[in-house]
Design a protein around this motif. Structure first.
Motif, short mmCIF file in Angstrom:
data_model
loop_
_atom_site.label_atom_id
_atom_site.label_comp_id
_atom_site.label_asym_id
_atom_site.label_seq_id
_atom_site.Cartn_x
_atom_site.Cartn_y
_atom_site.Cartn_z
N PHE A 16 8.40 56.43 95.01
CA PHE A 16 7.87 55.96 96.28
C PHE A 16 8.62 54.69 96.70
O PHE A 16 8.75 53.75 95.92
CB PHE A 16 6.38 55.66 96.15
CG PHE A 16 5.58 56.86 95.75
CD1 PHE A 16 5.13 57.76 96.70
CD2 PHE A 16 5.28 57.10 94.41
CE1 PHE A 16 4.39 58.88 96.33
CE2 PHE A 16 4.54 58.22 94.03
CZ PHE A 16 4.09 59.11 94.99
N GLU A 54 7.68 52.86 99.26
CA GLU A 54 6.70 51.88 99.74
C GLU A 54 5.29 52.34 99.41
O GLU A 54 5.07 53.50 99.05
CB GLU A 54 6.84 51.71 101.25
CG GLU A 54 6.76 53.02 101.97
CD GLU A 54 7.15 52.90 103.44
OE1 GLU A 54 6.69 53.74 104.22
OE2 GLU A 54 7.89 51.96 103.78
N LYS A 55 4.36 51.40 99.52
CA LYS A 55 2.95 51.72 99.29
C LYS A 55 2.50 52.79 100.28
O LYS A 55 2.83 52.73 101.46
CB LYS A 55 2.14 50.42 99.48
CG LYS A 55 0.82 50.41 98.77
CD LYS A 55 0.93 49.97 97.34
CE LYS A 55 -0.43 50.00 96.66
NZ LYS A 55 -0.33 50.10 95.20
N TRP A 56 1.74 53.75 99.80
CA TRP A 56 1.18 54.77 100.69
C TRP A 56 -0.27 54.45 101.01
O TRP A 56 -0.99 53.87 100.19
CB TRP A 56 1.22 56.15 100.02
CG TRP A 56 2.55 56.83 100.12
CD1 TRP A 56 3.73 56.28 100.50
CD2 TRP A 56 2.83 58.21 99.83
NE1 TRP A 56 4.73 57.23 100.45
CE2 TRP A 56 4.21 58.41 100.05
CE3 TRP A 56 2.05 59.28 99.41
CZ2 TRP A 56 4.82 59.65 99.86
CZ3 TRP A 56 2.66 60.51 99.21
CH2 TRP A 56 4.03 60.70 99.45
N THR A 57 -0.68 54.82 102.22
CA THR A 57 -2.10 54.82 102.59
C THR A 57 -2.48 56.28 102.84
O THR A 57 -1.62 57.16 102.74
CB THR A 57 -2.33 54.02 103.89
OG1 THR A 57 -1.61 54.68 104.94
CG2 THR A 57 -1.85 52.58 103.75
N ALA A 62 -2.87 57.55 105.59
CA ALA A 62 -2.10 58.01 106.75
C ALA A 62 -0.69 58.43 106.38
O ALA A 62 -0.09 59.25 107.07
CB ALA A 62 -2.07 56.91 107.81
N SER A 63 -0.15 57.87 105.30
CA SER A 63 1.24 58.22 104.98
C SER A 63 1.37 59.41 104.03
O SER A 63 2.48 59.83 103.71
CB SER A 63 1.99 56.99 104.43
OG SER A 63 1.21 56.23 103.55
N PRO A 89 1.97 62.93 103.17
CA PRO A 89 2.60 63.96 104.02
C PRO A 89 1.62 65.08 104.37
O PRO A 89 0.99 65.65 103.48
CB PRO A 89 3.76 64.48 103.17
CG PRO A 89 3.56 63.92 101.80
CD PRO A 89 2.70 62.72 101.91
#
Ligand SMILES: Nc1ncnc2c1ncn2[C@@H]1O[C@H](COP(=O)(O)OP(=O)(O)O)[C@@H](O)[C@H]1O
Ligand SMILES: [Mg+2]
Length: 250
Positions: free
Chosen positions: A82, A84-87, A89-90, A92
């Motif tokens: 990864f 970047e940090k996922w939320t 919303a990110s 997929p």
């Protein structure tokens, strides 16, 4: 909050995960159910969904993902997939299916015999959970594979609470002790969910368990059995699971 559901095979992990997800969604939570059991084929049906394509596939499949992790290991850094940090919303969209406030994400599935060891899925589950930020009114429910192998892979480190689903069997009691040891070591709250119990069975199990950890005792229910057997959606509420949801949110 991220909740890990574990227990022996057939104890009712997926059942509890699905019912809890439905209860939390009804309370207005955005729920992400993470299927990290590569041999689970009932969970999506219990949620009334189609199987999503997997997160493993999103990263190009098992070989590609392992190659990427190996390369970053070789570079002397912690393997990272990864950027970047996922939320929520990110995550997929193509790797999830969604219905009524619940998203289902499958880490990976063993499509063919001979694909072998499930370790890459354990690794991916751990990375994904570590990397996912969970906001207010969001809940992650992780349905894990049977047994405690996944503990060794550190999936639980990225979670806030552990739910051990225990059916009335010697195996479940034994597992409860092991899970209790591990949860103590990593300092995570542990709750027991007794499943398929009546008052007599519950009393018998309590002789072996720390009572204060028991968060719910679910009886054998005709509607769970019928829907589970037929692969139908759980379109009913279970009072004992509502109580569990109260406890987790309260
Ligand atoms: N309380 C219950 N009453 C009736 N049937 C149940 C109950 N809990 C689980 N089952 C049934 O037992 C089977 C195994 O449950 P499942 O949740 O798939 O187990 P696991 O995910 O731990 O392997 C399913 O068909 C499910 O419908
Ligand atoms: Mg299951």
């Amino acid at each position: 909050m991220k909740v890990l559901v574990c227990g022996k095979g057939g104890s009712g992990k997926s059942t509890v995960a699905a019912l809890l997800a439905k209860s939390m969604a009804k309370r207005g939570f955005n729920v992400l159910v993470v299927d990290s059991d590569e041999s689970n084929y009932g969970l999506h049906r219990q949620l009334g969904m189609e199987l999503p394509s997997t997160l493993m596939d999103h990263f190009g499949g098992k070989k590609e993902m392992m190659g990427k992790m190996r390369r970053s290991f070789a570079g002397g850094e912690e393997a990272s997939l990864f950027d970047e940090k996922w939320t929520f919303a990110s995550i997929p969209a193509e790797a999830t299916t969604e219905k009524d406030g619940i998203r289902l994400l499958a880490i990976g599935k063993i499509h063919d015999f001979g694909e072998g060891c499930a370790c890459p899925m354990g690794a991916l589950s751990r990375k994904f959970l570590d990397n996912l930020a969970v906001g207010n009114k969001e809940m992650v429910i992780v349905d894990t594979e049977a047994g405690i192998e996944h503990f060794g892979r550190g999936i639980e480190a990225g979670c806030d609470a552990i739910l051990a689903v225990l059916d009335p069997s010697y195996e479940s009691l034994l597992l409860s002790k092991k899970i209790a040891e591990i949860s103590k070591k990593i300092n995570k709250p542990l709750y027991f969910v007794l499943n398929r119990v009546d008052e007599e069975r519950k009393a018998a199990m309590l002789e072996f368990l720390e009572k204060e950890r028991v968060a719910a005792a679910i009886p054998e229910k005709k509607e769970i059995f019928r829907a589970g057997l037929a692969g139908d959606e759980f379109d009913f509420a279970v009072a004992e699971v509502e109580g569990l949801a109260d406890l987790l949110t309260g």
